[in-house]
Structure formats: structure tokens, C-alpha cells
Write a protein that holds these residues in place. Structure first.
Motif, PDB file in Angstrom:
ATOM      1  N   HIS A  21       0.750  -1.251   0.034  1.00 58.47           N
ATOM      2  CA  HIS A  21      -0.079   0.102  -0.108  1.00 58.47           C
ATOM      3  C   HIS A  21       0.761   1.209  -0.177  1.00 58.47           C
ATOM      4  CE1 HIS A  21      -3.845  -2.022   0.004  1.00 58.47           C
ATOM      5  NE2 HIS A  21      -3.599  -2.546   1.422  1.00 58.47           N
ATOM      6  N   ARG A  22       1.919   1.263   0.799  1.00 60.58           N
ATOM      7  CA  ARG A  22       2.653   2.545   1.037  1.00 60.58           C
ATOM      8  C   ARG A  22       3.910   2.193   1.548  1.00 60.58           C
ATOM      9  NH1 ARG A  22       3.227   4.388   6.198  1.00 60.58           N
ATOM     10  NH2 ARG A  22       1.493   3.657   7.892  1.00 60.58           N
ATOM     11  N   PRO A  23       5.114   3.090   1.231  1.00 61.69           N
ATOM     12  CA  PRO A  23       6.361   2.638   1.995  1.00 61.69           C
ATOM     13  C   PRO A  23       6.307   2.588   3.624  1.00 61.69           C
ATOM     14  CG  PRO A  23       6.693   4.248   0.178  1.00 61.69           C
ATOM     15  CD  PRO A  23       5.018   4.157   0.424  1.00 61.69           C
ATOM     16  N   LYS A  24       7.034   1.850   4.035  1.00 60.14           N
ATOM     17  CA  LYS A  24       7.060   1.753   5.839  1.00 60.14           C
ATOM     18  C   LYS A  24       5.723   1.403   6.173  1.00 60.14           C
ATOM     19  CE  LYS A  24       9.437   5.614   6.250  1.00 60.14           C
ATOM     20  NZ  LYS A  24      10.239   6.521   6.822  1.00 60.14           N
ATOM     21  N   ARG A  25       4.791   0.524   5.524  1.00 59.37           N
ATOM     22  CA  ARG A  25       3.593   0.042   6.226  1.00 59.37           C
ATOM     23  C   ARG A  25       4.011  -1.482   6.946  1.00 59.37           C
ATOM     24  NH1 ARG A  25      -2.554  -0.822   4.683  1.00 59.37           N
ATOM     25  NH2 ARG A  25      -3.160  -1.287   6.805  1.00 59.37           N
ATOM     26  N   ALA A  26       4.516  -2.242   5.956  1.00 60.70           N
ATOM     27  CA  ALA A  26       4.859  -3.593   6.208  1.00 60.70           C
ATOM     28  C   ALA A  26       6.239  -3.976   5.713  1.00 60.70           C
ATOM     29  CB  ALA A  26       3.902  -4.354   5.652  1.00 60.70           C
ATOM     30  N   ALA A  27       6.910  -4.772   6.962  1.00 65.02           N
ATOM     31  CA  ALA A  27       8.124  -5.209   6.856  1.00 65.02           C
ATOM     32  C   ALA A  27       8.290  -6.469   6.732  1.00 65.02           C
ATOM     33  CB  ALA A  27       9.213  -4.575   8.072  1.00 65.02           C
ATOM     34  N   ILE A  28       9.274  -6.847   5.923  1.00 60.44           N
ATOM     35  CA  ILE A  28       9.762  -8.532   5.973  1.00 60.44           C
ATOM     36  C   ILE A  28      11.184  -8.533   6.437  1.00 60.44           C
ATOM     37  CG2 ILE A  28      10.466 -10.438   4.386  1.00 60.44           C
ATOM     38  CD1 ILE A  28       8.260  -8.807   2.219  1.00 60.44           C
ATOM     39  N   HIS A  29      11.316  -9.201   7.505  1.00 59.17           N
ATOM     40  CA  HIS A  29      12.432  -9.620   8.212  1.00 59.17           C
ATOM     41  C   HIS A  29      13.424 -10.585   7.536  1.00 59.17           C
ATOM     42  CE1 HIS A  29      10.369  -6.522  11.036  1.00 59.17           C
ATOM     43  NE2 HIS A  29      11.716  -6.115  10.806  1.00 59.17           N
ATOM     44  N   ALA A  38      17.027 -16.671   6.708  1.00 57.80           N
ATOM     45  CA  ALA A  38      15.578 -17.029   7.105  1.00 57.80           C
ATOM     46  C   ALA A  38      14.877 -15.588   6.879  1.00 57.80           C
ATOM     47  CB  ALA A  38      15.425 -17.336   8.148  1.00 57.80           C
ATOM     48  N   LEU A  39      13.680 -15.484   6.341  1.00 58.13           N
ATOM     49  CA  LEU A  39      12.694 -14.668   6.239  1.00 58.13           C
ATOM     50  C   LEU A  39      11.702 -14.620   7.249  1.00 58.13           C
ATOM     51  CD1 LEU A  39      12.074 -14.484   2.411  1.00 58.13           C
ATOM     52  CD2 LEU A  39      13.546 -12.931   3.674  1.00 58.13           C
ATOM     53  N   VAL A  40      11.195 -13.642   8.042  1.00 63.70           N
ATOM     54  CA  VAL A  40      10.134 -13.677   8.761  1.00 63.70           C
ATOM     55  C   VAL A  40       9.015 -12.758   8.223  1.00 63.70           C
ATOM     56  CG1 VAL A  40       9.123 -13.141  11.373  1.00 63.70           C
ATOM     57  CG2 VAL A  40      11.740 -13.773  10.712  1.00 63.70           C
ATOM     58  N   ASP A  41       7.851 -13.233   7.956  1.00 56.00           N
ATOM     59  CA  ASP A  41       6.706 -12.807   7.329  1.00 56.00           C
ATOM     60  C   ASP A  41       7.144 -12.431   5.788  1.00 56.00           C
ATOM     61  OD1 ASP A  41       4.970 -13.168   9.314  1.00 56.00           O
ATOM     62  OD2 ASP A  41       5.046 -11.281   9.774  1.00 56.00           O
ATOM     63  N   THR A  42       6.338 -12.322   4.861  1.00 56.07           N
ATOM     64  CA  THR A  42       6.416 -12.367   3.416  1.00 56.07           C
ATOM     65  C   THR A  42       5.808 -11.260   2.652  1.00 56.07           C
ATOM     66  OG1 THR A  42       4.561 -13.544   2.571  1.00 56.07           O
ATOM     67  CG2 THR A  42       6.682 -14.817   3.350  1.00 56.07           C
ATOM     68  N   GLY A  43       5.066 -10.479   3.257  1.00 52.54           N
ATOM     69  CA  GLY A  43       4.098  -9.554   2.502  1.00 52.54           C
ATOM     70  C   GLY A  43       3.316 -10.159   1.534  1.00 52.54           C
ATOM     71  N   TYR A  67      14.768 -20.889   5.577  1.00 54.94           N
ATOM     72  CA  TYR A  67      13.271 -21.037   6.276  1.00 54.94           C
ATOM     73  C   TYR A  67      12.533 -19.703   5.750  1.00 54.94           C
ATOM     74  CZ  TYR A  67      15.291 -24.361   9.398  1.00 54.94           C
ATOM     75  OH  TYR A  67      15.901 -25.587  10.174  1.00 54.94           O
ATOM     76  N   VAL A  68      11.228 -19.664   5.472  1.00 51.37           N
ATOM     77  CA  VAL A  68      10.332 -18.834   5.476  1.00 51.37           C
ATOM     78  C   VAL A  68       9.489 -19.062   6.775  1.00 51.37           C
ATOM     79  CG1 VAL A  68       8.379 -17.815   4.070  1.00 51.37           C
ATOM     80  CG2 VAL A  68      10.428 -18.713   3.067  1.00 51.37           C
ATOM     81  N   ILE A  69       9.370 -17.983   7.682  1.00 47.38           N
ATOM     82  CA  ILE A  69       8.747 -18.151   8.835  1.00 47.38           C
ATOM     83  C   ILE A  69       7.553 -17.208   8.989  1.00 47.38           C
ATOM     84  CG2 ILE A  69       8.849 -17.837  11.440  1.00 47.38           C
ATOM     85  CD1 ILE A  69      12.015 -18.304  11.092  1.00 47.38           C
ATOM     86  N   LEU A  70       6.462 -17.846   9.175  1.00 51.20           N
ATOM     87  CA  LEU A  70       5.178 -16.804   9.349  1.00 51.20           C
ATOM     88  C   LEU A  70       4.646 -16.623  10.658  1.00 51.20           C
ATOM     89  CD1 LEU A  70       3.088 -18.381   6.715  1.00 51.20           C
ATOM     90  CD2 LEU A  70       4.595 -16.551   6.428  1.00 51.20           C
ATOM     91  N   THR A  71       4.753 -15.234  11.135  1.00 49.03           N
ATOM     92  CA  THR A  71       4.070 -14.922  12.577  1.00 49.03           C
ATOM     93  C   THR A  71       2.660 -15.583  12.710  1.00 49.03           C
ATOM     94  OG1 THR A  71       3.496 -12.754  12.085  1.00 49.03           O
ATOM     95  CG2 THR A  71       5.768 -13.244  12.746  1.00 49.03           C
TER      96      THR A  71
END
Length: 321
Positions: A21-29, A38-43, A67-71
Motif C-alpha cells: 500500500h505505501r512505504p514503511k507500512r509492512a516489513a519483511i525481516h 531466514a525470512l520472517v513474514d512475506t508481505g 526458512y520462510v517463517i510466518l508469524t
């Protein structure tokens, strides 16, 4: 694909902007330990080209994503999971046991979201979501661990926002990846190093008693930082935990007072806006009102919807308070 915003922290942790939607709304760690990632969440599926570009920029091969990790499996956190698994040949998907079946067969998850957004809008926002081979899915029950090339990641069952929510404690950094359990904190609201954090009560599994308990459980580990999906690293966690408890109680009180109002969505939304504006003013936020409203609008709408859904649950729910 141009490189998205990437913020690098200590201990091999980076935040890749999901461009949601916009910059700095959701982060993939991104967590990197001795060359293994490893990635935490994927957007969403539209976030993944930016992830690939970021990995290439950091000289991390797609084969080294372990790993692809989902909270949790809300689609702003998990919508890109199937695309990740398609592109990262050696990766395992790690997810709460309540979410695993929805990743292997996402039909119900997709149908529910399409029922809210409509098919065209769903595809515009989230793209395509495909089944993931169950053999590549690791269920992470409470207090389970995975090993990231010698780095221990501990999974805690932390309901309140969703019943399929894990928070992940990274022993190397002494920090948590909290998804939505420890609230939302947009960097635009930071004032002189102090962040502004508020709860997310969005549909459809808000449980205030569980939310309070999950915050307390996180704090028992005395973490240095929390990495929020919305948006990335925060400190000052003891202060924020107290504020989250207060705001959760305020959200519940607002909802209960509006329980019998004819237009509960409008009444609750107005009251949520007022209390968040009051807190921001107290903190010294310098943004103009229209900018604040733009940043808060979607969260207030979703939080009001979640509170209404909670109000409409059986009366036994209220006995938990």
C-alpha cells in the motif's frame, strides 16, 4: 526490479520493505547467520521481487534461504509465502499449527478474503496464492525451536490478535519478531527516539485477555528489541508494554460503550481516533493532522471492525475480562 527500502540492524537482521500500500507500512525481516538466511513474514506475492532484489544485493543465493517463517497467516504477512516457496528451492515454511493446513490448501483463506474485498480487488492487492507442498511445511507449536545454522529461534504461541500467531525469540539478538502481537508502530510517529505503539484488534479473532497475556509473556524474556511487521525495530519495550495494556483496555471500553449504538463502526472509529490523537499529542508528535489521519485511517477502520466482531461473540467472551 528496483531495490526496496532496506534497513540493516545488528546481528544480521534487516527489514525489507514489503511495498504494501505505501512505504514503511509492512516489513519483511531477513535474518542471516553465517551465510544462511531466514525470512520472517512475506508481505504479498507482489513483495517477493523486492526480496529477491535485496538478496541479490546482499550476495545471498536463493538456495541459501533455509526458512520462510510466518508469524501468522493474515495475508499482509503470509500472502507471499507460496511465491517464496516456489522461488527458494531449499526453504521450509514454518508456521503455527493452526495455520499449517491453510498454507497447504489456501482455498478457505482465499475465499474468505475475496468475500471481504471481491475477486478483482483481492487479486490487485494480493495476487495469486497457491498451495504449498505439505512436506515442506514445519508446524511450530509452543516452545518449539528451529536451528538457523547454529542460531536458535524459539517459537511462542501468542494469541490475542489471532489464534494462529507465533512470536519468535532470537537468542542471538535477545529480541522478538512479534508480527502483530506487540502492536503497530509506524516510524513516521517517532519523536526524539521514542516510538508510538498501539494495538491491532483487527478481524476476526481479537481476544483481549489473550492479548494482555501474550504481551506479558514476551516481556518475561526481557527482550532488547521487538521487530514488528508494522514497522520493524522498536526499543523502550517496558514503556510500550504498559501503553499497550492501557490502550487494549481503552479499546475494549470504547467497544463496550458502543455495543448498542446503531452505527457502531462510526462511533468506535471516532473514539479510537480521538484516543490515538490524544496519545500522539502527549508524545509530542509534530505531524500535521491530515498526515496523521492518513497513517491511521486503515488501522482504525480494521480495529473497529475487529472490536465489532468481538462484541458479537457469545457473552461467555466477556467473562474473560
Amino acid at each position: 526490479m528496483s531495490l526496496p527500502l532496506v534497513i540493516d540492524y545488528e546481528h544480521g537482521i534487516s527489514a525489507i520493505d514489503a511495498q504494501f500500500h505505501r512505504p514503511k507500512r509492512a516489513a519483511i525481516h531477513l535474518i542471516v547467520e553465517k551465510g544462511v538466511a531466514a525470512l520472517v513474514d512475506t508481505g504479498t506475492s507482489f513483495s517477493i521481487p523486492g526480496v529477491i532484489a535485496s538478496l541479490e544485493h546482499k550476495n545471498i543465493a536463493i538456495e541459501d534461504v533455509a526458512y520462510v517463517i510466518l508469524t501468522h497467516i493474515h495475508l499482509d504477512h503470509a500472502g507471499g509465502a507460496s511465491e517464496c516457496m516456489r522461488l527458494f528451492p531449499n526453504a521450509k515454511l514454518v508456521v503455527h499449527p493452526r495455520g499449517a493446513s491453510h498454507m497447504a490448501n489456501p482455498a478457505r483463506l482465499v475465499a474468505g478474503a475475496m468475500g471481504v474485498y471481491g475477486e478483482a480487488e483481492f487479486k490487485r492487492v494480493y495476487g495469486e496464492i497457491y498451495p504449498i507442498d505439505a512436506a515442506r511445511i514445519i508446524e511450530a507449536p509452543d516452545e518449539s525451536r528451529i536451528d538457523l545454522n547454529g542460531r536458535s529461534l524459539l517459537f511462542l504461541d501468542t494469541p490475542g490478535h489471532a489464534r494462529h500467531h507465533n512470536c519468535i525469540f532470537d537468542e542471538r539478538s535477545q529480541s522478538f519478531f512479534t508480527g502483530d502481537t506487540f502492536g503497530v508502530s509506524y516510524r513516521e510517529f517517532d519523536v526524539d527516539g521514542l516510538e508510538f505503539v498501539f494495538p491491532t484488534t483487527s478481524p476476526v479473532q481479537f481476544d483481549p485477555a489473550a492479548a494482555h497475556a501474550s504481551i506479558d509473556r514476551i516481556m518475561r524474556y526481557q527482550p532488547r528489541h521487538a521487530y514488528l511487521t508494522h514497522y520493524s525495530q522498536i526499543g523502550n519495550l517496558a514503556c510500550h508494554a504498559q501503553s499497550l495494556h492501557e490502550l487494549l483496555d481503552a479499546h475494549v471500553d470504547i467497544a463496550q460503550r458502543a455495543k448498542n449504538d446503531e452505527d457502531r463502526q462510526a462511533v468506535i472509529s471516532k473514539a479510537l481516533r480521538e484516543i490515538l490523537l490524544q496519545r500522539l499529542t502527549q508524545q509530542g508528535c509534530r505531524l500535521p493532522l491530515d498526515a496523521i489521519d492518513e497513517l491511521l485511517r486503515s488501522d482504525i477502520r480494521l480495529n473497529a471492525q475487529g472490536l465489532i466482531h468481538w462484541l458479537d461473540q457469545p457473552t461467555e467472551r466477556f467473562k474473560q475480562l
